[in-house]
Write a protein that holds these residues in place. Structure first.
Motif, PDB file in Angstrom:
ATOM      1  N   LYS A 165     -11.873  -0.034  37.730  1.00  0.00           N
ATOM      2  CA  LYS A 165     -11.009   0.515  36.713  1.00  0.00           C
ATOM      3  C   LYS A 165     -10.321  -0.633  35.988  1.00  0.00           C
ATOM      4  CE  LYS A 165      -8.582   3.734  34.565  1.00  0.00           C
ATOM      5  NZ  LYS A 165      -9.238   4.741  33.667  1.00  0.00           N
ATOM      6  N   THR A 185      -7.515  -1.232  33.050  1.00  0.00           N
ATOM      7  CA  THR A 185      -6.497  -0.499  32.323  1.00  0.00           C
ATOM      8  C   THR A 185      -5.540  -1.467  31.652  1.00  0.00           C
ATOM      9  OG1 THR A 185      -4.905   1.325  32.492  1.00  0.00           O
ATOM     10  CG2 THR A 185      -4.821  -0.348  34.206  1.00  0.00           C
ATOM     11  N   GLN A 198      -0.121   1.552  31.475  1.00  0.00           N
ATOM     12  CA  GLN A 198      -0.823   2.823  31.624  1.00  0.00           C
ATOM     13  C   GLN A 198      -0.745   3.304  33.077  1.00  0.00           C
ATOM     14  OE1 GLN A 198      -2.469   4.546  28.922  1.00  0.00           O
ATOM     15  NE2 GLN A 198      -1.104   3.083  27.931  1.00  0.00           N
ATOM     16  N   ASN A 199      -0.975   4.602  33.246  1.00  0.00           N
ATOM     17  CA  ASN A 199      -1.044   5.181  34.584  1.00  0.00           C
ATOM     18  C   ASN A 199      -2.495   5.262  35.024  1.00  0.00           C
ATOM     19  OD1 ASN A 199       1.687   5.568  34.200  1.00  0.00           O
ATOM     20  ND2 ASN A 199       1.529   7.767  33.865  1.00  0.00           N
ATOM     21  N   VAL A 200      -2.739   5.068  36.306  1.00  0.00           N
ATOM     22  CA  VAL A 200      -4.077   5.198  36.856  1.00  0.00           C
ATOM     23  C   VAL A 200      -4.020   6.022  38.131  1.00  0.00           C
ATOM     24  CG1 VAL A 200      -4.972   3.037  35.889  1.00  0.00           C
ATOM     25  CG2 VAL A 200      -3.902   3.033  38.158  1.00  0.00           C
ATOM     26  N   THR A 201      -5.124   6.695  38.429  1.00  0.00           N
ATOM     27  CA  THR A 201      -5.229   7.481  39.659  1.00  0.00           C
ATOM     28  C   THR A 201      -6.563   7.216  40.313  1.00  0.00           C
ATOM     29  OG1 THR A 201      -3.831   9.238  38.762  1.00  0.00           O
ATOM     30  CG2 THR A 201      -5.195   9.796  40.658  1.00  0.00           C
ATOM     31  N   PHE A 202      -6.526   6.985  41.612  1.00  0.00           N
ATOM     32  CA  PHE A 202      -7.741   6.759  42.386  1.00  0.00           C
ATOM     33  C   PHE A 202      -7.898   7.913  43.379  1.00  0.00           C
ATOM     34  CE2 PHE A 202      -7.259   2.956  40.388  1.00  0.00           C
ATOM     35  CZ  PHE A 202      -6.378   2.046  40.945  1.00  0.00           C
ATOM     36  N   GLU A 250      -1.759   7.216  42.923  1.00  0.00           N
ATOM     37  CA  GLU A 250      -1.433   7.048  41.517  1.00  0.00           C
ATOM     38  C   GLU A 250      -0.497   5.864  41.355  1.00  0.00           C
ATOM     39  OE1 GLU A 250       0.861  10.169  39.652  1.00  0.00           O
ATOM     40  OE2 GLU A 250       0.372   9.455  37.636  1.00  0.00           O
ATOM     41  N   THR A 288       1.449   0.625  35.088  1.00  0.00           N
ATOM     42  CA  THR A 288       0.796  -0.495  35.774  1.00  0.00           C
ATOM     43  C   THR A 288       1.271  -1.847  35.259  1.00  0.00           C
ATOM     44  OG1 THR A 288      -1.069  -0.291  34.238  1.00  0.00           O
ATOM     45  CG2 THR A 288      -1.307   0.739  36.411  1.00  0.00           C
ATOM     46  N   THR A 339     -11.697   0.624  45.328  1.00  0.00           N
ATOM     47  CA  THR A 339     -11.580   0.706  43.871  1.00  0.00           C
ATOM     48  C   THR A 339     -10.952  -0.596  43.414  1.00  0.00           C
ATOM     49  OG1 THR A 339     -11.308   3.111  43.774  1.00  0.00           O
ATOM     50  CG2 THR A 339     -10.426   1.823  41.930  1.00  0.00           C
ATOM     51  N   LEU A 357      -9.111  -2.547  40.726  1.00  0.00           N
ATOM     52  CA  LEU A 357      -8.268  -2.334  39.548  1.00  0.00           C
ATOM     53  C   LEU A 357      -7.978  -3.655  38.870  1.00  0.00           C
ATOM     54  CD1 LEU A 357      -6.377  -0.566  37.768  1.00  0.00           C
ATOM     55  CD2 LEU A 357      -4.556  -1.096  39.398  1.00  0.00           C
ATOM     56  N   VAL A 414      -5.716  -4.950  35.653  1.00  0.00           N
ATOM     57  CA  VAL A 414      -4.709  -4.611  34.637  1.00  0.00           C
ATOM     58  C   VAL A 414      -4.650  -5.740  33.626  1.00  0.00           C
ATOM     59  CG1 VAL A 414      -2.303  -4.014  34.200  1.00  0.00           C
ATOM     60  CG2 VAL A 414      -3.395  -3.328  36.357  1.00  0.00           C
TER      61      VAL A 414
END
Lengths: 115, 117
Positions: B11, B13, B17-21, B78, B82, B112, B114, B116
């Motif tokens: 991911k 981003t 921003q918001n992220v959800t795994f 979540e 970020t 996952t 991530l 940013v």
């Protein structure tokens, strides 16, 4: 608090040579001890674990580790390195009286195997 | 059962921003753990669930992080607003309830990653 020290962030051996990866833990009460292997962009795979039974623990892929209480150590060995052993290796402990059974990891040792 | 599944694998981003795994554990495992692994380091414990109950949270889990495990099945992690420091691999693991040492064992997902920016 429990901690784990892995000596040597990188270890390089020739194919066929002995592999020795060092791990020391800090605890007055021997915890549960583990070795995990991680290949690039993958999760962790359990190699072996010590849970207060035999002090010499045999794991997968020919690896073994010996728990030495007097040295607070749990070093990982393999008699003969193979190219496929190249990966990151993590030692971890789980405090005996912690009901969460969470793992505390060392910072890892990257094993390089030269042809 | 094919093991612990994590989605997405990667991911990217933008900061803020918001992220959800998502993590799908092995079906018969009632414990689920989240760990974070930054580059060159070992994984660090974030939180764990027994069935649907979140029983422990690490101090690493700031108020921007929230984890859930509705109905004791899959779990979500979540991250709100970020920051670049959130860039890491987020690992999920599951295990059965462990009452004897021989049962002790986690199964980790592939994680996952991530980033940013």
């Amino acid at each position: 608090a429990q901690s784990v020290t892995q000596l040597g962030s990188h270890v390089s051996v020739s194919e066929g040579a002995l592999v020795l990866l060092r791990c020391n833990y800090s605890s007055s009460v021997p915890p549960y001890l583990f070795w995990y292997v991680q290949y690039p962009n993958q999760g962790l795979q359990l190699l072996l674990k010590y849970t207060s039974a035999a002090t010499l623990v045999k794991g997968i892929n020919g690896f073994e580790a010996e728990f030495k209480k007097s040295e607070t150590s749990f070093h990982l060995t393999k008699p003969s390195a193979h190219m496929s052993d190249a990966a990151e290796y993590f030692c971890a402990v789980s405090p005996l009286m912690d009901s969460s059974y969470k793992l505390i990891f060392g910072s890892g040792t990257r094993l390089l195997v030269r042809p | 059962d094919t093991g612990v599944s994590q989605d997405p694998r990667h991911k990217i981003t933008k900061r803020g921003q918001n992220v959800t795994f998502r993590c799908d554990p092995i079906s018969e495992h009632n414990r689920l753990y989240w760990y974070r692994q930054t580059l060159g380091q070992g994984p660090e414990f974030l939180t764990y669930f027994q069935n649907e109950a979140q029983l422990e949270k690490s101090r690493l889990l700031s108020d921007r992080f929230s984890a859930e495990r509705p109905k004791g099945s899959f779990s979500t992690l979540e991250i709100q607003r970020t920051e670049q420091g959130d860039s890491a691999m987020y690992l999920c693991a599951s295990s059965p309830s462990m009452t004897v040492s021989e049962d002790y064992g986690y199964t980790f997902g592939s994680g996952t990653r991530l980033t940013v920016v």
